[in-house]
Write an enzyme that holds these catalytic residues in place. Structure first.
Site, PDB file in Angstrom:
ATOM      1  N   HIS B 100       0.832  -1.209   0.000  1.00 13.50           N
ATOM      2  CA  HIS B 100       0.000   0.000   0.000  1.00 13.50           C
ATOM      3  C   HIS B 100       0.864   1.255   0.000  1.00 13.50           C
ATOM      4  CE1 HIS B 100       0.036   1.338   4.323  1.00 13.50           C
ATOM      5  NE2 HIS B 100       0.250   0.068   4.582  1.00 13.50           N
ATOM      6  N   ASP B 110       5.973   2.292   7.278  1.00 15.99           N
ATOM      7  CA  ASP B 110       4.620   1.846   6.931  1.00 15.99           C
ATOM      8  C   ASP B 110       3.928   2.873   6.061  1.00 15.99           C
ATOM      9  OD1 ASP B 110       2.050   0.845   6.884  1.00 15.99           O
ATOM     10  OD2 ASP B 110       1.714   0.982   9.038  1.00 15.99           O
ATOM     11  N   GLU B 147      -5.194   1.626   2.496  1.00 14.44           N
ATOM     12  CA  GLU B 147      -5.056   0.407   3.300  1.00 14.44           C
ATOM     13  C   GLU B 147      -5.348   0.729   4.752  1.00 14.44           C
ATOM     14  OE1 GLU B 147      -2.831  -2.666   5.743  1.00 14.44           O
ATOM     15  OE2 GLU B 147      -2.693  -0.492   5.741  1.00 14.44           O
ATOM     16  N   GLU B 148      -4.795   1.851   5.222  1.00 20.13           N
ATOM     17  CA  GLU B 148      -4.966   2.226   6.631  1.00 20.13           C
ATOM     18  C   GLU B 148      -6.421   2.561   6.939  1.00 20.13           C
ATOM     19  OE1 GLU B 148      -2.637   1.540   8.377  1.00 20.13           O
ATOM     20  OE2 GLU B 148      -0.680   2.139   7.615  1.00 20.13           O
ATOM     21  N   ASP B 176       4.089  -5.051   3.305  1.00 19.58           N
ATOM     22  CA  ASP B 176       3.520  -3.826   3.871  1.00 19.58           C
ATOM     23  C   ASP B 176       4.677  -3.045   4.508  1.00 19.58           C
ATOM     24  OD1 ASP B 176       2.172  -1.923   5.404  1.00 19.58           O
ATOM     25  OD2 ASP B 176       0.449  -3.215   5.745  1.00 19.58           O
ATOM     26  N   HIS B 260       2.629   3.690  13.345  1.00 18.06           N
ATOM     27  CA  HIS B 260       1.458   4.576  13.264  1.00 18.06           C
ATOM     28  C   HIS B 260       1.608   5.853  14.086  1.00 18.06           C
ATOM     29  CE1 HIS B 260      -1.725   1.553  11.557  1.00 18.06           C
ATOM     30  NE2 HIS B 260      -0.677   1.687  10.788  1.00 18.06           N
TER      31      HIS B 260
END
Lengths: 455, 455
Positions: B100, B110, B147-148, B176, B260
């Site tokens: 992604h 990420d 995606e998130e 990922d 995140h």
């Protein structure tokens, strides 16, 4: 299935399948006697022509009828029987011919007329094989059990073989009551229309001198008349409506009077149905030739331009039933996508047919194009199925819950229209529009599958 | 999707996807300050090691925290981006590499570490193509959006392309957070285990001199350690759990502390994650080679003997959780069927590899065997899906509702066991047994698909 999950006779899943009101077919004579002895409201208009007594009444009373029903509540084993002619080049592509073998009573029409035709096809194919012939793809003759008991034989088999059928079945050709009287009747998914028509030109009509089935059929109907397979009448239902396999259903005559009664006998067949068995021969001829083409033609004879035209007809009929802001635009747009894919596929078929059959790459090219033609029908399947009848995955052909509707397509939309009459207008219209979107996406999936490319 | 059915921001389907309690990741320092100011019950044992204050409490009060949350509630358009290298011989067979592109913050790990690896693979393939190379099958590089935000990008695309993916996708290879730290971690559906292991033998380990990834990986784990893909962690979920496509998920390092948060930055990567970017190179090497084999090998490298062994392990673990009359016999029997089909397929693969690559029939034979290897995974899909989570169709790998369960297989059975603790014993056991039958039938379908023959 030797060792599967079993339900007992007392399981609620089993109990609910049995009707609580017993029923039995009776002759018009017997019905007449009963009706004449009743008082109360008169019989409905529709019944009067078939009853002798013009003034029959439906009760209640004063007659009391003593009805003895002797049923056996027992476990029984059913047997599907298969004959397989393995394909020489593409053994993993299946053309299936199916007919059920169980009967309510003698079953001379239902299903033995079909079984006789199937056996004659087996005999004819065996003659060809003795001459050295083998089909390119695998041909499977299926004799289903327990059709009259809820199509259990074919349905269980389709469910058990879902992956292999979904990935490998080219077409399913069904014959149930092969001969009920005069005149050809045929149902098909529309990509098979052309093949069906071509094949009827090659078979002699059973009831006329010097005429083909095609000539008689089109003269009688003033054109080509092919029904669609939205009903759940015979073993094509699991193949088409659950697994998305292109299907055909064939029979001579319709609405025969001894249906499901003890009069469906050899005597009835030789007296009324088909005294010289020529109609049986015609069904075997059409059925067997259909399978030969589907199993032998280097490019599978599936034409999606016909499907596109048929879907366009449906939108015209449907547009008269819609009101307010509901729009068929999504379906019309996706039919255009399917039309473009069908046109493209047709051109590729022409090109490939012109090339000579040599070289590894050409072999693969044909296989790849055939795959697209085979998989396009699967696009109409939807993982969530019809609302309230989820087992039915096909959004173009399947059973509608609106028993009064004569429409045999888009059952989810038809049902939403029926339901909308019982809800408030905004909600009803939103529900119809949602079903229209679902059908549009299904047609789009078919277009993508036929195109063979990812978006 | 230019013109699809749209939901509004106020539609209940949309509203229910948004959490009602706002949340925000904070650093341990900040958490420590907050906890130290609270009274009430002590923090749970599991938290204490990661918090500096050994005596933190969780409230309520007396501190009042002023938390300002600035969210935008708006419509946005997402974009999936694809690069396609069309296969020269079997353009209709797809090997997909996906990662992604959207990030919560800077997203150096990420997902940019994965995106960097994907771009490097594109560069390497482009070099090969300049030398005249083209893959036998089509390779597709996928850059997913959103995606998130619930894996919307990949999920919508998989749903839209379900027929073509179901009939044509050989494998999906996901990356990922490619690099989170040291050490290879890999998840796979088991028929890909062998290929994965072989490929790690061909790539240099990024953190050791003169060692392959395989040597380092197996030394660290004292053997081969491959995870399974039952979680819904990344974009492999729709491919495997909805469409039944064999899948792999790869990454270096795990549980990286800045996940995140706004600290997932280029600075973190060059300081801690992968200062010299060798781990990125290793991921690109493994990922790219996996795809090369899947796209180029004349026989697709899928081995179902490994799958069989893995399923057998699951039954051993599961047998310790069952009591009363519940039996795993149906699953054990269907695993035996899968084992027989896998053994047979392996022998056919050997035979075909020994034959020279000439002749139309051999071309078709390879294609037919490859189809069986590709379709076997689809057998694990079930039309009705997991109970209460019907979108998840895979009965071997999928999310369990029992969040305390550590088991990553047979989620339907695991859920039935959890539920049985809250119902009466007879009903609970019957429900578990029913789920066992469903899994047994799924494994049997996979066996039939691998065998390639109808029952």
């Amino acid at each position: 299935v030797d060792d599967g999950e079993r339900l007992g006779l007392e399981d609620s899943e089993v109990v609910k399948k049995f009707p609580k009101i017993p029923s039995m077919p009776i002759s018009a004579d017997t019905a007449d006697t009963i009706f004449r002895s009743l008082e109360g409201a008169r019989v409905p208009h529709e019944w009067r022509d078939t009853l002798k007594a013009k003034v029959g009444r439906v009760g209640p009373g004063p007659t009391m009828l003593n009805f003895t029903y002797q049923g056996e509540n027992k476990m029984a084993t059913i047997h599907n029987v298969f004959a397989v002619i393995r394909g020489s080049e593409e053994p993993d592509r299946f053309v299936l011919l199916g007919n059920h073998r169980d009967a309510w009573t003698y079953g001379a029409v239902d299903p033995n007329s079909g079984t006789a035709a199937l056996l004659d096809i087996a005999r004819r194919y065996a003659l060809l094989m003795r001459l050295g012939w083998n089909p390119r793809r695998t041909i499977i003759l299926c004799s289903w059990d327990a059709e009259e008991f809820g199509m259990i034989g074919s349905t269980e088999w389709v469910e058990q073989n879902l992956v292999n059928l979904g990935s490998k079945a080219v077409a399913y050709l069904n014959v149930d009551c092969a001969v009920q009287g005069p005149g050809l009747f045929a149902g098909a998914t529309p990509q098979l229309d052309d093949l069906l028509v071509e094949v009827t030109k090659k078979v002699k009509d059973p009831d006329s001198e010097d005429m083909t089935v095609y000539e008689k059929w089109t003269t009688t109907n003033k054109g080509i008349s092919i029904q669609r397979l939205g009903g759940v009448d015979s073993d094509f239902a699991p193949f088409l409506q659950h697994a998305g396999v292109p299907s055909i259903d064939l029979y001579y005559g319709r609405d025969f009077p001894v249906y499901h009664t003890a009069f469906d006998s050899y005597n009835w067949m030789t007296t009324y149905g088909d005294p010289l068995f020529q109609r049986h021969m015609a069904v075997a001829g059409i059925w067997g030739l259909l399978a030969l083409h589907l199993a032998n033609d280097p490019i599978v004879p599936l034409n999606y331009l016909t499907y596109t035209a048929e879907l366009q007809e449906y939108t015209k009929v449907l547009s008269n039933l819609l009101e307010g802001s509901v729009t068929l635009r999504p379906i019309i747009a996706s039919i255009q996508q399917l039309a473009a894919a069908a046109k493209e596929a047709e051109e590729e078929v022409k090109k490939l047919k012109e090339q000579e059959n040599v070289g590894d790459l050409l072999v693969l090219k044909k296989r790849i194009l055939n795959d697209r033609l085979m998989f396009a029908e699967r696009g109409f399947l939807d993982a969530e199925g019809l609302q309230g009848k989820q087992w039915f995955k096909h959004l173009v052909y399947g059973p509608s819950s609106d028993l009064e509707s004569k429409l045999v397509f888009f059952p989810g939309i038809i049902d939403a229209i029926s339901r909308s009459k019982r809800t408030n207008k905004t909600e009803g219209q939103a529900a119809i529009q949602h079903e229209i979107w679902r059908v549009a996406r299904a047609i789009q999936r078919a277009a993508y599958a036929l195109k063979g490319e990812l978006t």
